[in-house]
Design an enzyme around this catalytic site. Structure first.
Site, PDB file in Angstrom:
ATOM      1  N   THR A   1      -1.960  12.878 -42.568  1.00 24.35           N
ATOM      2  CA  THR A   1      -2.226  12.364 -41.225  1.00 24.35           C
ATOM      3  C   THR A   1      -3.224  11.218 -41.278  1.00 24.35           C
ATOM      4  O   THR A   1      -4.151  11.213 -42.099  1.00 24.35           O
ATOM      5  CB  THR A   1      -2.779  13.479 -40.312  1.00 24.35           C
ATOM      6  OG1 THR A   1      -3.283  12.897 -39.102  1.00 24.35           O
ATOM      7  CG2 THR A   1      -3.906  14.250 -40.967  1.00 24.35           C
TER       8      THR A   1
ATOM      9  N   SER B   1     -11.437  17.028 -37.168  1.00 22.50           N
ATOM     10  CA  SER B   1     -11.226  18.416 -36.763  1.00 22.50           C
ATOM     11  C   SER B   1     -11.071  19.258 -38.022  1.00 22.50           C
ATOM     12  O   SER B   1     -10.893  18.739 -39.130  1.00 22.50           O
ATOM     13  CB  SER B   1      -9.972  18.558 -35.895  1.00 22.50           C
ATOM     14  OG  SER B   1      -8.805  18.421 -36.688  1.00 22.50           O
TER      15      SER B   1
ATOM     16  N   TYR C   1      -8.505  20.983 -38.647  1.00 25.37           N
ATOM     17  CA  TYR C   1      -7.145  20.686 -39.099  1.00 25.37           C
ATOM     18  C   TYR C   1      -7.138  19.455 -39.999  1.00 25.37           C
ATOM     19  O   TYR C   1      -6.570  19.471 -41.096  1.00 25.37           O
ATOM     20  CB  TYR C   1      -6.215  20.463 -37.901  1.00 25.37           C
ATOM     21  CG  TYR C   1      -5.027  19.597 -38.224  1.00 25.37           C
ATOM     22  CD1 TYR C   1      -3.985  20.080 -39.019  1.00 25.37           C
ATOM     23  CD2 TYR C   1      -4.945  18.285 -37.764  1.00 25.37           C
ATOM     24  CE1 TYR C   1      -2.903  19.271 -39.337  1.00 25.37           C
ATOM     25  CE2 TYR C   1      -3.868  17.478 -38.069  1.00 25.37           C
ATOM     26  CZ  TYR C   1      -2.847  17.969 -38.857  1.00 25.37           C
ATOM     27  OH  TYR C   1      -1.786  17.168 -39.180  1.00 25.37           O
ATOM     28  N   HIS C   2      -7.743  18.366 -39.534  1.00 30.24           N
ATOM     29  CA  HIS C   2      -7.756  17.152 -40.333  1.00 30.24           C
ATOM     30  C   HIS C   2      -8.500  17.369 -41.656  1.00 30.24           C
ATOM     31  O   HIS C   2      -8.134  16.803 -42.690  1.00 30.24           O
ATOM     32  CB  HIS C   2      -8.391  16.007 -39.540  1.00 30.24           C
ATOM     33  CG  HIS C   2      -7.564  15.548 -38.381  1.00 30.24           C
ATOM     34  ND1 HIS C   2      -7.879  15.838 -37.076  1.00 30.24           N
ATOM     35  CD2 HIS C   2      -6.414  14.835 -38.335  1.00 30.24           C
ATOM     36  CE1 HIS C   2      -6.974  15.316 -36.270  1.00 30.24           C
ATOM     37  NE2 HIS C   2      -6.065  14.708 -37.011  1.00 30.24           N
TER      38      HIS C   2
ATOM     39  N   LYS D   1      -6.203  18.739 -44.221  1.00 28.64           N
ATOM     40  CA  LYS D   1      -5.348  17.713 -44.810  1.00 28.64           C
ATOM     41  C   LYS D   1      -6.095  16.925 -45.893  1.00 28.64           C
ATOM     42  O   LYS D   1      -5.510  16.519 -46.903  1.00 28.64           O
ATOM     43  CB  LYS D   1      -4.854  16.764 -43.721  1.00 28.64           C
ATOM     44  CG  LYS D   1      -3.887  17.388 -42.737  1.00 28.64           C
ATOM     45  CD  LYS D   1      -2.535  17.638 -43.374  1.00 28.64           C
ATOM     46  CE  LYS D   1      -1.480  17.936 -42.331  1.00 28.64           C
ATOM     47  NZ  LYS D   1      -0.134  18.113 -42.899  1.00 28.64           N
TER      48      LYS D   1
END
Length: 383
Positions: A144, A179, A181-182, A185
């Protein structure tokens, strides 16, 4: 080429599998259906009704004459991952099988831990399985653009040439994710680079911008082949959400000033980027990074574009931003790698936006408007 698509039941995984199959690749899909369970947890549903994966696969065989085998299981089950790779013997693995929403990861401790455990451990299991079963498999992983954050310098494609105290080196581009989530990644990217450097694996990391749209050439062939269309404040992407709000006569909800800039990409370009990466694999030992986006706009500009092309009155409403991010920032992203491989982008235009309005109109009875309002706040840590 034999291609295994992980997360093949998802918003992008399913149309990618169809596109690869349509282009002549022997394609299989794997999924544990976690994304459908998130809908149950949050009390939402896709704007467009989606069939079960087995029904989708059968419909594709009926329409195209081509089979897409379905594997049901979880990347957290290492033995299952090894078994699937040994049985299907893929030349390439396309990895979409992760929890993909920043707001979901910021709900509370439980969701943050789940996101990082699911994403990082699942990818580690996959890396070990590739290394031990067939190190020549090309891993194509969806990353991302959010990994980079919003640095005050140009964003290169994954790597940065630096000079410090008279010495030069090539390093992974510094990351400042926004975040949990990031962050997951970013951990994936570092683990993949390490596996390429140490075990000689080959991997392509696709740092993707915000995806918009819902139809591809293949999903349009039969209603049973439709992919998801998420609109809620947790999983819905910003342009898709604005289009739905416009059709319902609701204000377009812009967080903060709307000066936050996003990289954007049409779903048709997403599936084509995957094909290009699969058909032009990284070299053994190479960790290759492409910034998978075609243009950039501020959130406010996206809202204004939707308002301009909707055939009716549209209001834009600014809400307090629940995220912690700069209201205005520099954003210049290099994204030439996929263009050089042959990508011909579909840029955001009035034609594309206007084509989305009828699909929303046909399904607006499925929308729960209150689900589009943000309820996850970045500034509060919750157990």
């Amino acid at each position: 080429m034999r291609v295994l698509v992980l997360g093949g039941d998802g918003y992008l995984g399913w149309p990618t599998a169809l596109h690869l199959s349509d282009c002549g690749h022997e394609t299989a899909v794997l999924d544990n259906f976690a994304r459908r369970r998130y809908d149950e947890e949050l009390g939402v549903q896709s704007l467009v009704a989606i069939e079960d994966l087995d029904v989708r696969a059968a419909a594709w065989k009926e329409v195209s004459g081509k089979e897409i085998p379905v594997y049901t299981g979880d990347l957290l089950d290492a033995e299952f991952v090894y078994d699937v790779l040994r049985e299907f013997k893929p030349d390439a693995v396309v990895h979409f099988a992760e929890q993909r929403a920043a707001p979901y990861s910021m709900i509370d401790r439980e969701h943050a831990v789940y996101t990082q455990h699911n994403n990082v451990v699942g990818t580690l299991n996959l890396l070990f399985a590739i290394a031990e079963t067939n190190p020549d498999i090309h891993l194509v992983k969806l990353g991302t653009m959010g990994e980079y954050g919003t640095p005050n310098i140009d964003i290169e494609e994954g790597w940065l040439e630096v000079e410090h105290n008279g010495r030069k080196d090539r390093v992974l581009y510094p990351k400042r994710p926004g975040s949990f989530y990031h962050l997951s990644k970013v951990h994936d990217s570092h683990n993949m680079e390490f596996a390429c450097r140490v075990w000689g694996l080959r991997a392509t990391d696709l740092n993707q911008g915000v995806v918009y749209g819902q139809r591809t050439k293949q999903t349009a062939l039969d209603p049973r082949l439709a992919t998801r269309f998420d609109y809620d404040a947790v999983f819905g992407t910003v342009l898709n959400r604005f289009v739905i709000q416009a059709v319902l006569g609701l204000p377009l909800t812009v967080y903060g000033t709307g000066g936050q800039t996003r990289g954007l990409i049409d779903i048709r370009d997403t599936v084509e980027c995957i094909r290009l990466a699969v058909e032009h694999p990284a070299e053994a030992g190479e960790f290759r990074v492409f910034n998978q986006m075609t243009e950039s706009m501020s959130v406010k500009q996206i809202a204004e574009l939707v308002a301009k092309h909707f055939p009716g009155p549209v209001q834009i409403e600014h809400l307090e931003n629940p995220r912690v991010e700069k209201p205005e920032h520099y954003y210049n992203v290099k994204h030439t790698g996929l263009i050089e491989l042959g990508l011909q982008p579909h840029l955001l235009s009035d034609t594309l936006i206007e084509s989305m309005f009828p699909a929303v109109e046909d399904n607006k009875h499925r929308v729960e408007p209150d689900k589009m309002l943000p309820r996850v706040n970045w500034t509060r840590a919750k157990n």
